[in-house]
Design an enzyme around this catalytic site. Structure first.
Site, PDB file in Angstrom:
ATOM      1  N   CYS A   1     -31.818  14.676 -22.980  1.00  0.00           N
ATOM      2  CA  CYS A   1     -31.472  13.829 -21.842  1.00  0.00           C
ATOM      3  C   CYS A   1     -30.998  14.636 -20.630  1.00  0.00           C
ATOM      4  O   CYS A   1     -30.788  14.085 -19.558  1.00  0.00           O
ATOM      5  CB  CYS A   1     -30.418  12.824 -22.263  1.00  0.00           C
ATOM      6  SG  CYS A   1     -30.908  11.971 -23.761  1.00  0.00           S
TER       7      CYS A   1
ATOM      8  N   HIS B   1     -23.381  10.489 -16.407  1.00  0.00           N
ATOM      9  CA  HIS B   1     -24.428  10.288 -17.415  1.00  0.00           C
ATOM     10  C   HIS B   1     -24.332   8.847 -17.920  1.00  0.00           C
ATOM     11  O   HIS B   1     -25.348   8.184 -18.104  1.00  0.00           O
ATOM     12  CB  HIS B   1     -24.248  11.308 -18.541  1.00  0.00           C
ATOM     13  CG  HIS B   1     -25.415  11.401 -19.456  1.00  0.00           C
ATOM     14  ND1 HIS B   1     -26.688  11.674 -19.009  1.00  0.00           N
ATOM     15  CD2 HIS B   1     -25.525  11.226 -20.805  1.00  0.00           C
ATOM     16  CE1 HIS B   1     -27.530  11.677 -20.045  1.00  0.00           C
ATOM     17  NE2 HIS B   1     -26.851  11.398 -21.134  1.00  0.00           N
TER      18      HIS B   1
ATOM     19  N   GLU C   1     -17.055  11.682 -21.513  1.00  0.00           N
ATOM     20  CA  GLU C   1     -17.420  12.041 -20.138  1.00  0.00           C
ATOM     21  C   GLU C   1     -16.240  11.765 -19.189  1.00  0.00           C
ATOM     22  O   GLU C   1     -15.968  12.548 -18.273  1.00  0.00           O
ATOM     23  CB  GLU C   1     -18.660  11.257 -19.691  1.00  0.00           C
ATOM     24  CG  GLU C   1     -19.223  11.805 -18.387  1.00  0.00           C
ATOM     25  CD  GLU C   1     -20.519  11.138 -17.960  1.00  0.00           C
ATOM     26  OE1 GLU C   1     -20.857  10.062 -18.488  1.00  0.00           O
ATOM     27  OE2 GLU C   1     -21.175  11.704 -17.074  1.00  0.00           O
TER      28      GLU C   1
ATOM     29  N   LYS D   1     -27.558   3.791 -15.288  1.00  0.00           N
ATOM     30  CA  LYS D   1     -28.391   3.533 -16.476  1.00  0.00           C
ATOM     31  C   LYS D   1     -28.421   2.057 -16.865  1.00  0.00           C
ATOM     32  O   LYS D   1     -29.363   1.607 -17.528  1.00  0.00           O
ATOM     33  CB  LYS D   1     -27.906   4.365 -17.659  1.00  0.00           C
ATOM     34  CG  LYS D   1     -28.332   5.821 -17.561  1.00  0.00           C
ATOM     35  CD  LYS D   1     -28.143   6.568 -18.856  1.00  0.00           C
ATOM     36  CE  LYS D   1     -28.658   7.995 -18.754  1.00  0.00           C
ATOM     37  NZ  LYS D   1     -27.824   8.877 -17.914  1.00  0.00           N
TER      38      LYS D   1
ATOM     39  N   HIS E   1     -32.123   4.137 -20.029  1.00  0.00           N
ATOM     40  CA  HIS E   1     -31.977   5.588 -20.161  1.00  0.00           C
ATOM     41  C   HIS E   1     -33.372   6.206 -20.116  1.00  0.00           C
ATOM     42  O   HIS E   1     -34.131   6.134 -21.071  1.00  0.00           O
ATOM     43  CB  HIS E   1     -31.265   5.922 -21.477  1.00  0.00           C
ATOM     44  CG  HIS E   1     -30.825   7.346 -21.561  1.00  0.00           C
ATOM     45  ND1 HIS E   1     -31.409   8.356 -20.802  1.00  0.00           N
ATOM     46  CD2 HIS E   1     -29.874   7.948 -22.314  1.00  0.00           C
ATOM     47  CE1 HIS E   1     -30.833   9.505 -21.086  1.00  0.00           C
ATOM     48  NE2 HIS E   1     -29.897   9.285 -22.000  1.00  0.00           N
TER      49      HIS E   1
ATOM     50  N   PHE F   1     -28.741  15.492 -26.262  1.00  0.00           N
ATOM     51  CA  PHE F   1     -28.670  15.803 -27.697  1.00  0.00           C
ATOM     52  C   PHE F   1     -28.907  17.305 -27.865  1.00  0.00           C
ATOM     53  O   PHE F   1     -29.765  17.885 -27.208  1.00  0.00           O
ATOM     54  CB  PHE F   1     -29.765  15.054 -28.474  1.00  0.00           C
ATOM     55  CG  PHE F   1     -29.494  13.576 -28.657  1.00  0.00           C
ATOM     56  CD1 PHE F   1     -28.254  13.018 -28.406  1.00  0.00           C
ATOM     57  CD2 PHE F   1     -30.506  12.741 -29.105  1.00  0.00           C
ATOM     58  CE1 PHE F   1     -28.026  11.656 -28.589  1.00  0.00           C
ATOM     59  CE2 PHE F   1     -30.292  11.384 -29.287  1.00  0.00           C
ATOM     60  CZ  PHE F   1     -29.053  10.842 -29.041  1.00  0.00           C
TER      61      PHE F   1
END
Lengths: 413, 81
Positions: free
Chosen positions: A164, A304, A315, A336, A341, A400
């Site tokens: 991502c 994010h 975050e 998002k 996403h 990830f």
């Protein structure tokens, strides 16, 4: 050679909120959502039945049909977004030095739909039933490859693949190629087409996706106490980066200056972020150092913000670690909940959203943030778009594998 | 539909060129701008359409549309005898 300045002169999107920057920005600011029930395949057996799909996309509107046939959907999106971005930049690639123009456009996964179809073909028809285009449609570098073939740049063409964080790493790498004199113009961003039966099944198995199927537009809830996972998106976002003098010499419209890039690894866990947000904070700190800016100079952050428990809490911690008391003055949002996403394209569409915010002094809302999690107590923009003077902004992506990346843009002029 | 018409249909699908530009004497590489991957794909589509396998050496010998049509017509005739 002294480091050179880099500006953003073109932006293109193929996204759930529209297939140009203008359409994307207008719908984003209006608080519209691109999320709905998945129409592309039968989701009867999938726990998650929702996604943000790209609508009204016909590859042949952007490229010859025979070329589109040889591309997985993620490649088609990438090539189409490039065409849209070049038009937005009013840049005819043939008029610039092709050897000093490059492409860094990544994809987190590559040609999943192709993979599934060709695997089925082999099971059904045997080894000889596999298409000769299987491999060149599957591999994640082929968006960059096709873009260079379609538009002609002969400089570096590659892709970072960091889940991502892909597009943020790609743009950061492209930025430095210009900054350190290797190229003058870069086509950079990300693209992804992950709305397929196998992919959704895989993300469901991880319990990563929201299963709020009955209210698709309400399903993605970044920083909200009632969040229960992210919603898959898809599409491509491409930015045209140029060395400042190069842009000025051709009289280009300049959206913003790209001033800093930071990248780090958590070195902790395959899919969970570092519990204290160490890596995410480091990426932002490195970007600030490169931009030669103090934390207090950042006015807006496009987070994010996936709407998963791990992401949102960690975050938030990372932002507090970097920005201290100033973190409460920063207008933070996550787009998002509107775009879904977009995986390997997320960092690019979010940098475009942050650039729009910077240009208009207007921050798009974080949809569905109705009851903030007490552990997520920053100054999130929610409800509707907020007017906020922005001289500098950051966009952050976490992937990830523990990949973290951040970019900083500064107001032009 | 004649074999030529069927072959033409498959070339149109793969190469997106006008059917009237495809002649019996058209050379795949020189006239139809087909590369080696296109040719493999067309052979696969023909195999599916006619439900028989085309061996690799036979496929490699096909340079023009006529080569393909002749081969298929011969195979169909052989199958009927």
């Amino acid at each position: 050679m002294a480091p050179r300045r880099v500006v953003i002169t073109g932006m293109g999107t193929i996204s759930p909120l529209g297939n140009s920057y203008d359409e994307f920005w207008t719908r984003l600011i209006a608080g519209q959502s691109g999320i709905g029930l998945i129409e592309r395949f039968d989701t009867s057996n999938h726990p998650a039945k929702i996604a943000a799909e790209v609508k009204d996309f016909k590859a042949q509107d952007y490229m010859p049909r025979a070329e589109a046939r040889r591309m997985d959907l993620f490649i088609q999106y990438g090539c189409a977004a490039t065409r849209v971005a070049l038009e937005d930049a009013a840049l005819d690639v043939k008029t610039v030095d092709l050897d000093r123009t490059g492409v860094i456009v990544g994809s987190g996964i590559g040609g999943l739909e192709t993979y599934e179809k060709q695997h089925n073909a082999m099971l059904k028809k045997g080894v000889n039933g596999v298409s000769p285009f299987f491999i060149p449609m599957l591999i994640p570098n082929m968006a960059a490859g096709h873009i260079s073939i379609m538009f002609g740049p002969r400089g570096p063409a590659s892709c970072s693949v960091t889940a991502c964080a892909t597009a943020t790493n790609c743009i950061g790498d492209a930025f430095r190629l210009i900054k350190y004199g290797i190229t003058d113009v870069m086509i950079s961003g990300g693209t992804e087409a992950p709305i397929t039966p196998l992919s959704i099944a895989g993300f469901c198995a991880m319990k990563a996706l929201s299963t709020h199927n009955e209210f698709p537009e309400k399903a993605c809830r970044p920083f909200d106490i009632d969040r229960n996972g992210f919603v898959m998106g898809e599409g491509a976002a491409v930015l045209i980066l140029e060395e400042m003098e190069h842009a000025l010499n051709r009289g280009a419209k300049i959206y913003a200056e790209l001033t800093g890039y930071g990248s780090s690894a958590d070195a902790n866990h395959i899919v969970q972020p570092d519990p204290e947000g160490y890596g995410a904070a480091k990426a932002l700190e490195y970007a600030l150092i490169e931009a030669d800016m103090k934390p207090e100079q950042i006015d807006h952050i496009n987070a994010h913000g996936t709407g998963t428990m791990y992401n949102d809490i960690i975050e938030t911690k990372a932002l507090k670690k970097v920005f201290g008391a100033h973190s409460y003055d920063i207008a933070v949002n996550s787009t998002k909940a509107a775009t879904g996403h977009m995986m390997g394209a997320a960092g690019a569409i979010e940098l475009i959203a942050a650039t729009g915010a910077l240009c208009h002094n207007l921050v798009p809302p974080t949809l569905n943030l109705e009851n903030p999690d007490p552990q997520c107590d920053l100054n999130y923009v929610r409800g509707k778009a907020r007017t906020h003077i922005i001289n500098a902004a950051a966009s952050e992506s976490l992937g990830f594998g523990g990949h973290n990346a951040a970019l900083i843009i500064k107001k032009w002029g | 539909m004649s074999v030529f018409e069927t072959v033409k249909e498959i070339i149109v699908e793969v190469k997106d060129i006008a059917a009237e530009d495809i002649k019996l004497e058209s050379n795949f590489e020189a006239d139809l701008e087909a590369d080696s991957l296109d040719i493999v794909e067309m052979i696969m589509l023909l195999e599916e359409k006619f439900d028989f396998e085309i061996p690799e050496d036979a496929a490699e010998a096909m340079k023009t549309v006529k080569d393909v049509v002749d081969y298929i017509e011969k195979r169909l005739a052989d199958d009927n005898t």
